[in-house]
Design a protein around this motif. Structure first.
Motif, PDB file in Angstrom:
ATOM      1  N   ASN A  18      30.895  39.877  36.358  1.00 15.67           N
ATOM      2  CA  ASN A  18      31.363  40.690  37.474  1.00 15.67           C
ATOM      3  C   ASN A  18      31.172  39.888  38.762  1.00 15.67           C
ATOM      4  O   ASN A  18      30.055  39.456  39.063  1.00 15.67           O
ATOM      5  N   PRO A  19      32.246  39.659  39.525  1.00 14.09           N
ATOM      6  CA  PRO A  19      32.118  38.818  40.718  1.00 14.09           C
ATOM      7  C   PRO A  19      31.190  39.384  41.787  1.00 14.09           C
ATOM      8  O   PRO A  19      30.855  38.686  42.745  1.00 14.09           O
ATOM      9  N   SER A  20      30.756  40.625  41.627  1.00 18.94           N
ATOM     10  CA  SER A  20      29.807  41.202  42.574  1.00 18.94           C
ATOM     11  C   SER A  20      28.361  40.961  42.149  1.00 18.94           C
ATOM     12  O   SER A  20      27.428  41.251  42.907  1.00 18.94           O
ATOM     13  N   SER A  21      28.171  40.437  40.939  1.00 14.46           N
ATOM     14  CA  SER A  21      26.820  40.170  40.440  1.00 14.46           C
ATOM     15  C   SER A  21      26.283  38.857  41.004  1.00 14.46           C
ATOM     16  O   SER A  21      27.047  37.912  41.238  1.00 14.46           O
ATOM     17  N   VAL A  22      24.953  38.796  41.178  1.00  9.57           N
ATOM     18  CA  VAL A  22      24.355  37.612  41.809  1.00  9.57           C
ATOM     19  C   VAL A  22      23.964  36.543  40.800  1.00  9.57           C
ATOM     20  O   VAL A  22      23.647  35.411  41.188  1.00  9.57           O
ATOM     21  N   HIS A  23      23.993  36.858  39.512  1.00 10.55           N
ATOM     22  CA  HIS A  23      23.598  35.863  38.513  1.00 10.55           C
ATOM     23  C   HIS A  23      24.712  34.835  38.297  1.00 10.55           C
ATOM     24  O   HIS A  23      25.821  34.963  38.867  1.00 10.55           O
ATOM     25  N   ALA A  24      24.435  33.844  37.469  1.00  8.33           N
ATOM     26  CA  ALA A  24      25.356  32.721  37.289  1.00  8.33           C
ATOM     27  C   ALA A  24      26.715  33.156  36.761  1.00  8.33           C
ATOM     28  O   ALA A  24      27.756  32.607  37.167  1.00  8.33           O
ATOM     29  N   PHE A  25      26.738  34.143  35.873  1.00 11.92           N
ATOM     30  CA  PHE A  25      28.011  34.615  35.327  1.00 11.92           C
ATOM     31  C   PHE A  25      28.866  35.244  36.435  1.00 11.92           C
ATOM     32  O   PHE A  25      30.076  35.029  36.507  1.00 11.92           O
ATOM     33  N   GLY A  26      28.219  36.036  37.274  1.00 13.50           N
ATOM     34  CA  GLY A  26      28.932  36.650  38.388  1.00 13.50           C
ATOM     35  C   GLY A  26      29.381  35.627  39.421  1.00 13.50           C
ATOM     36  O   GLY A  26      30.487  35.718  39.964  1.00 13.50           O
ATOM     37  N   ARG A  27      28.532  34.642  39.685  1.00 13.46           N
ATOM     38  CA  ARG A  27      28.885  33.620  40.678  1.00 13.46           C
ATOM     39  C   ARG A  27      30.083  32.799  40.218  1.00 13.46           C
ATOM     40  O   ARG A  27      30.929  32.401  41.023  1.00 13.46           O
ATOM     41  N   LEU A  28      30.163  32.526  38.913  1.00 11.79           N
ATOM     42  CA  LEU A  28      31.304  31.787  38.388  1.00 11.79           C
ATOM     43  C   LEU A  28      32.598  32.583  38.573  1.00 11.79           C
ATOM     44  O   LEU A  28      33.629  32.036  39.003  1.00 11.79           O
TER      45      LEU A  28
END
Length: 386
Positions: A32-42
């Motif tokens: 989720n692009p709103s998440s701060v973790h690496a998956f979201g940041r990508l």
């Protein structure tokens, strides 16, 4: 029999290179692009990259681009959202009689909410008068919406002149640029455009994603609730694969823009010359010198839209009577009615042919031959009946 697609103004086939760009995103970029973790940041990186590309194409800033579900939502958000947020400044909206229904239905809704709407006429060539717009402006006008390119006739409106007129007025200037985006050079700053709507599926991109450019200083009420995405203007988790597809489609459109315009103009002239060579009586609707090369709207005297479209389809030619959103209806075109009047036969005997990636010079010529034979047959049948 080869089926020939000549309805690119309704929707375009997705370019294989767009599909290739999107495919890995579906499985590899799922954060989720709103998440701060690496998956979201990508995911955010892909979303921001798409946003930058779209912004640069119209000389806008990245933060001024709002992803939507398509051109209709972009139009609705621009018109209704801006009107609601600026109601303290006035309650007057100006648009034209030949807008897409995404605009016309939006302003009709605003009328029901107590806003006053002025519908500007167009002349027989399909062009709105800047002078009439000037006369319609009042101190209460808060939104002006004039489409960039008409979806039925391909006529280009005097956008820069309108933007110049509104430069020192409080009204926000919106343009539905769905048929212009990626095909014409657009500079929102030079042309004085405050808001602009576009859609990916008109430029060989995916369905279900559009964009609204809205200047950073524009007050706009959200029409959805439940999140802070898109700077709180359009909440909801963004569609990353579609955004990537939109970006790739636009990159290709910009890269091949000049070539495509030349090719589409060649297609248009080939089609018209073939009809003339068959001695078909026809009239082109709209200012021939002020239209995009990808669209031609043709009146065939002595015929009617329903019969034409049925016979074209049976003979493998896909065309349209106008807006794809009303393609299932045989009601007279409101665009042509605005140009010629409701009593004119052209509003019920005109067909839109639109060129694009599914066309070649050979299948355009073949389509013209088939259309010509159908017109001959139908007009002969009508003569025999009378």
């Amino acid at each position: 029999m080869e089926r020939i697609y000549m309805d690119h103004a309704a929707t375009t086939p997705m370019d294989k290179r767009v599909a290739e760009a999107m495919t890995p995103i579906f499985t590899e970029v799922f954060g989720n692009p709103s998440s701060v973790h690496a998956f979201g940041r990508l995911a955010r990186q892909y979303l921001d990259s798409a946003r930058r590309t779209l912004a640069r194409s119209i000389q806008a800033r990245e933060k001024e681009m709002i992803f939507t579900s398509g051109g209709t939502e972009a139009d609705n958000l621009a018109i209704i959202g801006t009107a609601m947020a600026n109601r303290d400044k006035g309650n007057h909206i100006i648009t034209t009689m030949q807008e897409h229904h995404a605009v016309l239905d939006a302003v009709q809704y605003l009328e029901e909410q107590g806003f006053h709407v002025t519908y500007l006429p167009v002349n027989e060539t399909g062009i709105v008068s800047v002078d009439k717009l000037k006369e319609a402006l009042t101190d209460e006008t808060i939104v002006v919406s004039v489409m960039y390119v008409n979806n039925e006739t391909g006529v280009i409106q005097p956008i820069e002149a309108i933007g110049s007129l509104l430069k020192d007025h409080q009204a926000m200037f919106h343009t539905d640029a769905v048929q212009a985006f990626g095909l014409l050079d657009i500079d929102v700053n030079r042309e004085g455009i405050d808001m602009l709507s576009a859609s990916a599926h008109k430029i060989n991109g995916p369905n279900g994603i559009g964009v609204l450019y809205a200047g950073d200083d524009i007050a706009m009420a959200s029409m959805q609730f439940g999140g802070e995405q898109e700077r709180k203007r359009r909440p909801g988790t963004e569609n990353i694969p579609a955004a990537v597809g939109f970006k790739r489609a636009l990159e290709l459109a910009m890269e091949y823009k000049l070539v495509r315009n030349d090719v589409y103009e060649q297609y248009k002239q080939t089609f018209l010359e073939a009809l003339a060579n068959h001695n078909i009586r026809y009239y082109v609707n709209g200012d021939a010198e002020q239209t995009v090369p990808s669209i031609v709207n043709i009146s065939f005297p002595g015929t009617n839209v329903e019969t034409l479209l049925t016979n074209f389809d049976l003979d493998g030619v896909a065309a349209s009577s106008g807006s794809a959103c009303t393609a299932g209806s045989v009601e007279p075109s409101h665009v042509l009615a605005a140009m010629f009047g409701r009593g004119d036969e052209r509003i019920t005997n005109s067909i839109r042919f639109s060129f694009g990636a599914f066309n070649t010079i050979d299948n355009v010529s073949e389509a013209a031959d088939r259309v010509a034979e159908i017109i001959k047959r139908l007009t002969n049948e009508r003569r025999q009946e009378t």
